[in-house]
Design an enzyme around this catalytic site. Structure first.
Site, mmCIF file in Angstrom:
data_model
loop_
_atom_site.group_PDB
_atom_site.id
_atom_site.type_symbol
_atom_site.label_atom_id
_atom_site.label_comp_id
_atom_site.label_asym_id
_atom_site.label_seq_id
_atom_site.Cartn_x
_atom_site.Cartn_y
_atom_site.Cartn_z
ATOM 1 N N THR A 5 58.139 -48.711 72.628
ATOM 2 C CA THR A 5 59.087 -47.764 72.748
ATOM 3 C C THR A 5 60.348 -48.221 72.728
ATOM 4 O OG1 THR A 5 57.502 -46.631 74.206
ATOM 5 C CG2 THR A 5 59.466 -45.602 74.226
ATOM 6 N N GLU A 26 51.111 -54.002 75.088
ATOM 7 C CA GLU A 26 52.267 -53.515 74.857
ATOM 8 C C GLU A 26 52.780 -52.854 75.972
ATOM 9 O OE1 GLU A 26 54.285 -49.593 73.008
ATOM 10 O OE2 GLU A 26 52.535 -50.308 72.104
ATOM 11 N N LYS A 39 53.545 -49.264 62.133
ATOM 12 C CA LYS A 39 52.974 -48.265 63.247
ATOM 13 C C LYS A 39 52.793 -46.868 62.415
ATOM 14 C CE LYS A 39 53.830 -46.276 67.725
ATOM 15 N NZ LYS A 39 54.574 -46.544 68.875
#
Length: 211
Positions: free
Chosen positions: A71, A42, A131
């Site tokens: 993000t 990521e 998440k």
């Protein structure tokens, strides 16, 4: 394709969170992590030149690991990341728009959640997994307790996971772990000690890999 990438993402049990690594070192970092067996990388959107890093990483390592964006706070950012080649969208928060954009383009989407209500909401909106963030605040017991009522929803704890505690989360029912600072050792990166970084990645994979 999405299902195949999801299997690949979960294969090592580790999603490496690459955040704000120097541009001249970031591809070496990704190479070291992939060499260590990490199957999901990521690149956070607040990193320098994030979109071109995603494109380059996918071109070089896309056959060995799933490359995604992190993000991601809104649908617009998700679309930019997907256009750059991101195969998954990782978010710290729960945004229906972000989930919709990822689903529209057939990409994996993993929104950030903190409560049972958010976990269910994310899944109903179309999240592939959730998440649980920041996981260190909640602990492995939180994941374990949810396996009864919400066990059908795959959970990936992220935030504060280390070599010492990550097994606890996996044993509690997590399908994978998002790991940042404890994997991306700043000293190793600063000194370009890529073999040490690869070895650290191997240690995390050995604790997280699904058997």
């Amino acid at each position: 394709m999405k299902h195949h990438n999801l299997e690949r993402l979960l294969e090592s049990g580790v999603v490496a969170v690459v955040r704000k690594v120097d541009r001249d070192k970031v591809l070496s970092v990704i190479a070291s992590l992939v060499k260590g067996g990490v199957t999901a990388i990521e690149v956070t959107m607040d990193s320098e030149d994030a979109l071109s890093v995603i494109s380059e990483a996918k071109e070089k390592y896309g056959d060995q690991a799933v490359i995604g964006a992190g993000t991601v706070l809104d649908g617009e950012s998700a679309q930019l990341a997907i256009q750059a080649g991101a195969e998954f969208i990782f978010a710290p928060t729960l945004s229906e728009q972000t989930i919709k954009v990822a689903n529209r383009y057939g990409k994996i989407v993993i929104p950030g959640v903190f409560t049972p209500t958010e976990i269910l909401q994310a899944y109903e909106w179309g999240a592939d997994l959730v998440k649980v963030f920041p996981a260190s605040v909640l602990g492995p017991q939180f994941i374990k307790d949810l396996q009864g009522p919400l066990g059908h929803i795959p959970m990936m704890p992220t935030g504060g996971l280390t070599l010492d505690n990550v097994e606890g989360y996996m044993n509690a029912g997590a399908v994978a772990a998002g790991i940042g600072g404890s994997l991306l050792n700043k000293t190793y990166i600063k000194n370009a000690e890529w073999d040490k970084l690869t070895d650290l990645a191997r240690q995390f994979v050995s604790k997280c890999k699904r058997t």
